[in-house]
Write a protein that holds these residues in place. Structure first.
Motif, mmCIF file in Angstrom:
data_model
loop_
_atom_site.group_PDB
_atom_site.id
_atom_site.type_symbol
_atom_site.label_atom_id
_atom_site.label_comp_id
_atom_site.label_asym_id
_atom_site.label_seq_id
_atom_site.Cartn_x
_atom_site.Cartn_y
_atom_site.Cartn_z
ATOM 1 N N GLU A 40 0.589 -1.219 0.354
ATOM 2 C CA GLU A 40 -0.497 0.400 -0.006
ATOM 3 C C GLU A 40 0.111 1.253 -0.342
ATOM 4 N N ASN A 67 -9.172 -4.889 0.581
ATOM 5 C CA ASN A 67 -9.101 -3.804 -0.062
ATOM 6 C C ASN A 67 -10.690 -2.454 0.457
ATOM 7 N N GLY A 68 -10.029 -1.258 0.922
ATOM 8 C CA GLY A 68 -10.646 -0.926 1.864
ATOM 9 C C GLY A 68 -11.695 -0.872 2.534
ATOM 10 N N ARG A 98 -10.308 -0.267 9.546
ATOM 11 C CA ARG A 98 -10.863 -1.594 8.382
ATOM 12 C C ARG A 98 -10.827 -2.394 9.510
#
Length: 110
Positions: A40, A67-68, A98
């Protein structure tokens, strides 16, 4: 480490370092969950480095990269199983968000 406690046995944190693993062990953490995909950012510590530190410290390491804010039913199920085992867990990602989202998803599942 900048830790936020979400339950008596579940904490979240922004990206941790190899040195943080020792501190986590001292705080009674038995499982570290990585919710951050590798790559990332250039300054990110690879999950493999954290895994090796966990293995050396006797801490279970689990990768559940998100992812997100998106997560899968399998990720929810895996994390819920870890939580149900009653171990002290520290989950991390870039900011802790997250990890918090995935934890909250486990609270509504059976």
């Amino acid at each position: 480490m900048n830790i936020t406690q979400l339950s008596p046995t579940f904490k979240v944190s922004p990206q941790i370092t190899v040195d943080d693993v020792t501190e986590a062990k001292e705080q009674g953490i038995a499982v570290i969950v990585c919710n951050r995909p590798d790559g990332e950012s250039d300054d990110q510590i690879p999950a493999a480095d954290i895994r090796r530190a966990c293995e050396s410290a006797g801490i279970k390491f689990v990768e559940l990269p998100m992812n997100g804010p998106n997560y899968s039913p399998e990720q929810v199920s895996t994390l819920k199983s870890l939580i149900d085992d009653g171990s002290n867990i520290l989950a991390y990602c870039r900011t802790g968000n997250r990890s918090s989202i995935l934890y909250n998803a486990t609270q509504g599942s059976n």
